[in-house]
Write a protein that holds these residues in place. Structure first.
Motif, PDB file in Angstrom:
ATOM      1  N   GLU A 128      73.344  55.561  82.585  1.00 64.90           N
ATOM      2  CA  GLU A 128      74.379  54.545  82.765  1.00 64.90           C
ATOM      3  C   GLU A 128      74.035  53.285  81.984  1.00 64.90           C
ATOM      4  O   GLU A 128      74.879  52.677  81.339  1.00 64.90           O
ATOM      5  N   ARG A 132      67.339  61.359  89.186  1.00 64.90           N
ATOM      6  CA  ARG A 132      68.144  60.171  89.453  1.00 64.90           C
ATOM      7  C   ARG A 132      67.740  59.023  88.550  1.00 64.90           C
ATOM      8  O   ARG A 132      68.585  58.266  88.098  1.00 64.90           O
ATOM      9  N   ARG A 163      74.024  53.598  90.665  1.00 69.59           N
ATOM     10  CA  ARG A 163      74.590  53.891  89.341  1.00 69.59           C
ATOM     11  C   ARG A 163      75.590  52.826  88.935  1.00 69.59           C
ATOM     12  O   ARG A 163      75.637  52.403  87.783  1.00 69.59           O
ATOM     13  N   LYS A 188      69.469  59.588  85.429  1.00 70.37           N
ATOM     14  CA  LYS A 188      70.893  59.313  85.561  1.00 70.37           C
ATOM     15  C   LYS A 188      71.163  57.803  85.474  1.00 70.37           C
ATOM     16  O   LYS A 188      72.111  57.360  84.842  1.00 70.37           O
ATOM     17  N   LEU A 189      70.304  57.015  86.125  1.00 64.83           N
ATOM     18  CA  LEU A 189      70.492  55.570  86.118  1.00 64.83           C
ATOM     19  C   LEU A 189      70.301  55.014  84.709  1.00 64.83           C
ATOM     20  O   LEU A 189      71.051  54.147  84.260  1.00 64.83           O
TER      21      LEU A 189
END
Lengths: 507, 267
Positions: free
Chosen positions: A306, A299, A356, A302-303
């Protein structure tokens, strides 16, 4: 660390042709004085503080550059940023020095000597002349870097190294140093050997404090430029990496190490920072915040993905990054939670989605509507960032009194009520038609007035006007929320007329 | 084949049939969920507004944005039930131009504002991205997104992506319902399942001549599964249900009925 030619190095780095001799001048007390000069100029016998007119008298063709203190400061900060690669604890010492706390970091670079050599080599490659001293005390290192023989002062020998230095090495102003010199005290040892009371009386406490700090009798912490992370992990590369996928992969890999550390402490990260050290010295720092403590490296990746997606242009990898550091700046207790066997609770998925969105657009843009304790329509609800709305005490939505079959509050409200032209049959009666954005609407039904007086206890000048709200329906079925600002005769005297506004649209 | 696995064959045959005549589309367990509107519309839609799909809404003139948002929120209220979350995506410009969703108004309208997540993005392109992510997220029941003007960035490709995302995100909680509000009607091609043009209709006044329940004049301009048409329906925000608009007055709701959105009497 002393960057002894910071200003001139900065200018030399910028210019295309090489000029051996030039000086930097600034206007001090109404006279143009030299504030910095190159080694070449120093060999000619010029000194800082000398008037430009005197220098010109000796060397009429001396090239001169105007000082730019802000640029110097920026360069110093950039170098401090870059020095972050050696230790997270970097302090600024303007105008031309930096303090690095290398306690416990030096072995990563093969000892203090190797670290200092690496630092100087890399700075020299960048065109920056630096003198580095490593000592037990901040003051000692400062003095040795500037006035002594730069290098490593072994543990416990700082005192011996500082004593023979001139008084100026104690970080005192030029006036104090000159005064002491006239009284025959030229080096630190002279000062240290004498009784302290007379000096304190004559020069104030600061002189003795500086002396103690240099000799290690008084403690002096380095004020870090950047907040110290709770935990961090870093990765160096012999060959710089430039591809986004590589950077993200590294972040995930570092995330795993970081999460393991946080796991042991029973914590999760709320604010992560990735520092990307570009090979040419620039440092990009990306930060992401999360709504709840996070310890899942996928995660985290993933952040950052972004974040990178929106910053693509601002984060030009150039020749590539040779070091990546991931740190958890803010952590919070995070107890492991028992997940249901069915595992179909999507609350966590929603939290991740909010994170996100926050990483891409900023956490302030993901909001929840939280009712507020006021009856003024525009303040009755606040858009609170979704990650903070849990902590926010939410006032139970005290429903507006509903005295109609239709809803008495609109579904869309304008941030700024829109000025309209409206006509009413009697001055304080309901409107019979209004014109909004160039279109006239005939009103067939109107409910109201709902009188909303503004909060007089917040109104010091007493110039806020009472509003009379009407819910109206036009012949075409348009339902709108209009208000008239100001009461006839009481708040607004004829011939002035109250203004009409459209504040919201009903379904 | 034969007796060993009859199910795949049967499904394939059903799919073939569905391609020939959409109204014969099989009711696959779980995959097909519908949000019921009022009766005559449900027939045209084959039971109701299809979940796991994208639907486009637009006001016939800009001032009808209120009605359009109202219809979208009413559908979201029906799709999200009592507990599930709804995401509203808007741009800064759209919020300035047409106002933002207003909490107390939503509560009274039957869509609890506590379950609404509002995201404001800088650019229309970001709306598409956020909507797609929202539709994929299994925790959201419905995503409403709005764009100023015709919403030119939401072209065929973009809407196709959204429609696919809506289909992927379906879960026990998520109905995968995407509602895209364009501030202006358009004839751009799109992959949406339905396209609606919405205007408000005159409400039926209550016994005292006041404004009645919200009524919408809906034009279904595009429908992948059946005929288009035009209807007037009414939203009952207490029961959270659509009703065909009747021209005669209806009895006022009993005051001691089970309470949903509390009805407080003034005075």
């Amino acid at each position: 660390m002393w960057l002894r030619r910071l200003s001139t190095d900065r200018i030399e780095r910028r210019s295309s042709e090489r000029v051996e001799i030039f000086v930097v001048v600034a206007s001090i007390n109404g006279a143009q004085r030299i504030t910095a000069l190159t080694d070449g100029a120093a060999r000619l016998g010029l000194k800082t503080g000398m008037g430009l007119a005197d220098a010109r008298a000796r060397y009429p063709k001396l090239p001169v550059v105007e000082a730019d203190l802000e640029a110097d400061q920026r360069l110093l900060e950039n170098i401090a940023d870059w020095c972050d690669r050696y230790t997270p604890l970097v302090g600024l010492d303007p105008p031309d020095g930096l303090f690095l706390d290398v306690t416990g970091c030096a072995h990563l670079f093969g000892g203090e000597t190797a670290l200092a050599r690496d630092l100087v080599t890399r700075l020299t490659q960048q065109g920056l002349r630096a003198r580095v001293a490593v000592a037990d005390t901040v003051g000692g290192a400062w003095g040795v870097a500037r006035y002594g023989k730069p290098g490593i002062i072994p543990r416990g020998e700082t005192k011996a190294a500082v004593l023979p230095l001139p008084i100026a090495a104690l970080r005192v102003d030029a006036e104090t140093a000159a005064d002491l010199r006239t009284s025959g005290l030229t080096c630190v040892a002279d000062l240290a050997a004498r009784p302290r009371a007379p000096f304190a009386a004559r020069f104030g406490k600061s002189l003795l404090l500086r002396l103690d700090q240099a000799l290690g009798d008084a403690d002096e912490p380095i004020v870090p430029r950047l907040p110290l992370p709770a935990a961090m992990a870093e990765q160096r590369f012999p060959e710089p990496i430039a591809r986004e996928a590589d950077v993200l992969g590294t972040i995930e890999h570092l995330g795993r190490q970081l999460v393991a550390v946080l796991d042991r402490r029973g914590e999760g990260g709320r604010l992560f920072q990735a520092a990307l050290f570009r090979a040419d010295g620039k440092v990009h720092r990306l930060e992401i915040g999360t709504g709840s403590p996070l310890r899942d490296s996928a995660r985290v990746r993933k952040l950052f993905e972004e974040r990178l997606a929106v910053l693509a242009d601002a984060c030009d990898p150039g020749f590539g990054y040779d070091m990546v550091r991931l740190s958890a700046l803010v952590t919070e207790r995070c107890d492991p939670m028992q997940t249901g066997l069915a595992g179909s609770d999507h609350a966590e998925e929603l939290a991740h989605l909010i994170d996100r969105f926050g990483a891409r657009f900023g956490l302030r843009r993901v909001t929840r509507l939280v009712p507020q304790d006021t009856h003024i329509p525009e303040y009755a609800v606040a858009a609170v960032p979704a990650h903070a709305s849990k902590q926010m005490p939410s006032v139970p939505s005290s429903l507006v009194e509903q005295d109609s079959l239709s809803a008495v509050r609109p579904v869309r409200l304008f941030n700024r009520p829109e000025l309209i032209e409206a006509t009413a049959q009697v001055p304080d009666g309901p409107p019979i038609s209004f014109r909004w954005r160039h279109i006239r609407h005939q009103i067939t039904h109107a409910e109201g007035p709902e009188r909303i007086a503004l909060e007089w206890w917040h109104d010091d000048q007493g110039n806020q006007l009472t509003r009379d709200y009407f819910r109206v329906e036009s012949r075409a079925g348009v339902r709108a929320w209009l208000y008239r600002e100001g009461l006839y005769d009481r708040e607004i005297k004829p011939p002035d007329r109250p203004q009409w506004y459209l504040h919201g649209l009903f379904a | 084949m034969g007796t060993a696995s009859p199910q795949p064959t049967l499904n394939r045959l059903r799919q073939t049939l569905a391609e020939i005549d959409p109204s014969n589309a099989p009711r696959l367990a779980g995959a097909e969920r519908l949000v019921g509107l009022a009766d005559p519309i449900n027939r045209a839609l084959g039971g109701g507004l299809a979940c796991a799909a994208l639907h486009e809404l637009a006001p016939t003139t800009p001032i009808h944005l209120g009605a359009t948002s109202g219809f979208a929120l009413a559908v979201a209220a029906r799709a999200s039930g009592e507990r599930r979350q709804v995401l509203w995506v808007t741009t800064d410009y759209a919020a300035g131009e047409g106002g933002g969703p207003y909490g107390p108004g939503l509560d009274l309208f039957g869509m609890a504002s506590a379950r609404l997540l509002v995201l404001r993005v800088p650019k229309p392109v970001d709306v598409l991205w956020a909507m797609e992510e929202g539709l994929r997220c299994r925790a959201l029941a419905c995503v409403i997104a709005e764009m100023t003007g015709e919403g030119a960035v939401a072209d065929l490709t973009a809407t196709r992506r959204l429609a696919l995302a809506a289909r992927e995100g379906v879960s026990a909680q998520n109905s995968g319902l995407g509602l895209l509000i364009r501030h202006k009607i358009t004839d751009m091609p799109s992959a949406a399942a339905t396209r609606w043009e919405i205007a408000p209709a005159l409400s039926q006044p209550d016994a005292y001549g006041g404004i009645g329940r919200a009524r919408f004049d809906l034009s279904l301009c595009k429908n992948r599964r059946g005929p288009s048409g035009r209807w007037t329906i009414e939203w009952d925000h207490h029961e959270r249900a659509f009703q065909p608009a009747l021209s005669v007055g209806v009895a006022a709701p009993a005051l001691d009925r089970p309470d949903r959105a509390p009805l407080v009497r003034a005075g």
